[in-house]
Design a protein around this motif. Structure first.
Motif, PDB file in Angstrom:
ATOM      1  N   CYS A  15      53.940  31.626  33.094  1.00 12.25           N
ATOM      2  CA  CYS A  15      52.634  31.040  32.802  1.00 12.25           C
ATOM      3  C   CYS A  15      52.254  29.919  33.764  1.00 12.25           C
ATOM      4  O   CYS A  15      51.194  29.306  33.614  1.00 12.25           O
ATOM      5  CB  CYS A  15      52.610  30.512  31.377  1.00 12.25           C
ATOM      6  SG  CYS A  15      52.709  31.800  30.120  1.00 12.25           S
ATOM      7  N   ASP A  64      49.036  29.032  31.737  1.00 11.53           N
ATOM      8  CA  ASP A  64      48.164  30.188  31.557  1.00 11.53           C
ATOM      9  C   ASP A  64      48.901  31.216  30.703  1.00 11.53           C
ATOM     10  O   ASP A  64      49.750  31.959  31.196  1.00 11.53           O
ATOM     11  CB  ASP A  64      47.802  30.787  32.923  1.00 11.53           C
ATOM     12  CG  ASP A  64      46.668  31.788  32.841  1.00 11.53           C
ATOM     13  OD1 ASP A  64      46.556  32.467  31.800  1.00 11.53           O
ATOM     14  OD2 ASP A  64      45.904  31.901  33.812  1.00 11.53           O
ATOM     15  N   ARG A 123      48.182  33.936  29.654  1.00 20.48           N
ATOM     16  CA  ARG A 123      48.045  35.353  30.023  1.00 20.48           C
ATOM     17  C   ARG A 123      49.328  35.871  30.659  1.00 20.48           C
ATOM     18  O   ARG A 123      49.585  37.078  30.652  1.00 20.48           O
ATOM     19  CB  ARG A 123      46.864  35.531  30.972  1.00 20.48           C
ATOM     20  CG  ARG A 123      45.501  35.359  30.307  1.00 20.48           C
ATOM     21  CD  ARG A 123      44.351  35.445  31.289  1.00 20.48           C
ATOM     22  NE  ARG A 123      44.338  34.332  32.228  1.00 20.48           N
ATOM     23  CZ  ARG A 123      43.393  34.136  33.138  1.00 20.48           C
ATOM     24  NH1 ARG A 123      42.382  35.000  33.227  1.00 20.48           N
ATOM     25  NH2 ARG A 123      43.434  33.097  33.954  1.00 20.48           N
TER      26      ARG A 123
END
Length: 239
Positions: free
Chosen positions: A124, A226, A228
């Motif tokens: 991340c 992040d 995602r």
């Protein structure tokens, strides 16, 4: 680094290359049918690069502002077992070839809750150091988690302010140090790896875990985290 970033800026599609012996860029043609969103290096290019020296990393770019590896990227990275370097937003990130986050077998000090926590943060965008831990540290008053969190940029936050990406430290055994880490995800889910016999997994932050929660921590660079990177890896592992 500058050469890699300039190469990434040379196309509106994803560019790709192989890194030779950590020092040389070997550009490759992106043969994927959807080069704006994916890349593929041909066998011919890979073999030609190997004739130049040892391939030590795979490089590609993301024209879209997604500075983490996609699910397809993670699936292929695990398959190659190589570091993957990613150019995005004018920056270069280097990702270690960590195993998929879900389904890991527990081995204390090698593949345990801190390994999972550290690898997930790495995917991340935040790199954390490893630290030596020997069996039973949680019974000797060593407080490895609390000491190392404070020393590596984390600060404690009130439970009422917890949000996805924060780290939950549990005290699963009465009288023991707080010795288990979980990453809070969206929808009140957690990612963790608790002990031998259990595979690493994602599951609800259930009441039993809430009662064992000792503290919740947030990294000083949380804006760079992040998530995602985690969801992409889970997607890759699920397929």
């Amino acid at each position: 680094m500058q050469e890699l970033l300039e190469y990434a800026d040379s196309s509106q599609d994803e560019v790709c290359a192989l890194i030779i012996e950590d020092t040389r860029l070997y550009p490759c043609r992106n043969v994927h049918p959807d080069p704006a969103h994916h890349f593929r290096i041909s066998d011919a290019d890979w073999l030609a690069a190997e004739e130049e020296g040892e391939v030590t990393a795979v490089f590609h770019s993301h024209p879209q502002p997604v500075p983490v590896l996609s699910g397809a990227d993670r699936a292929m990275q695990v398959m190659t077992g190589l570091p993957w370097w990613l150019a995005c937003n004018g920056e270069l990130r280097k990702f270690r070839p960590v195993p998929h986050l879900l389904g890991r077998r527990f081995e204390h000090g090698v593949a345990d809750c801190y390994t999972l926590f550290r690898d997930a943060y790495h995917l991340c965008g935040i790199d954390l150091p490893d630290f030596k831990r020997t069996e039973g540290w949680w019974l000797r008053g060593e407080n490895l988690y609390l000491k190392n969190l404070s020393a590596t940029g984390f600060h404690q936050i009130p439970p009422s302010e917890a949000r996805a990406g924060d780290v939950i430290i549990r005290q699963p055994f009465p009288g023991a140090d707080p010795c288990h880490a979980m990453i809070l995800l969206d929808d009140n889910m957690v990612l963790h790896h608790d002990h031998a016999g259990h595979l690493s997994r994602r599951e609800p932050y259930r009441m039993a875990y809430m009662k064992q929660t000792h503290s919740i921590w947030r990294h000083e660079l949380c804006s760079s985290l992040d998530l995602r990177g985690i969801s992409a890896d889970i997607s890759a592992r699920s397929h």
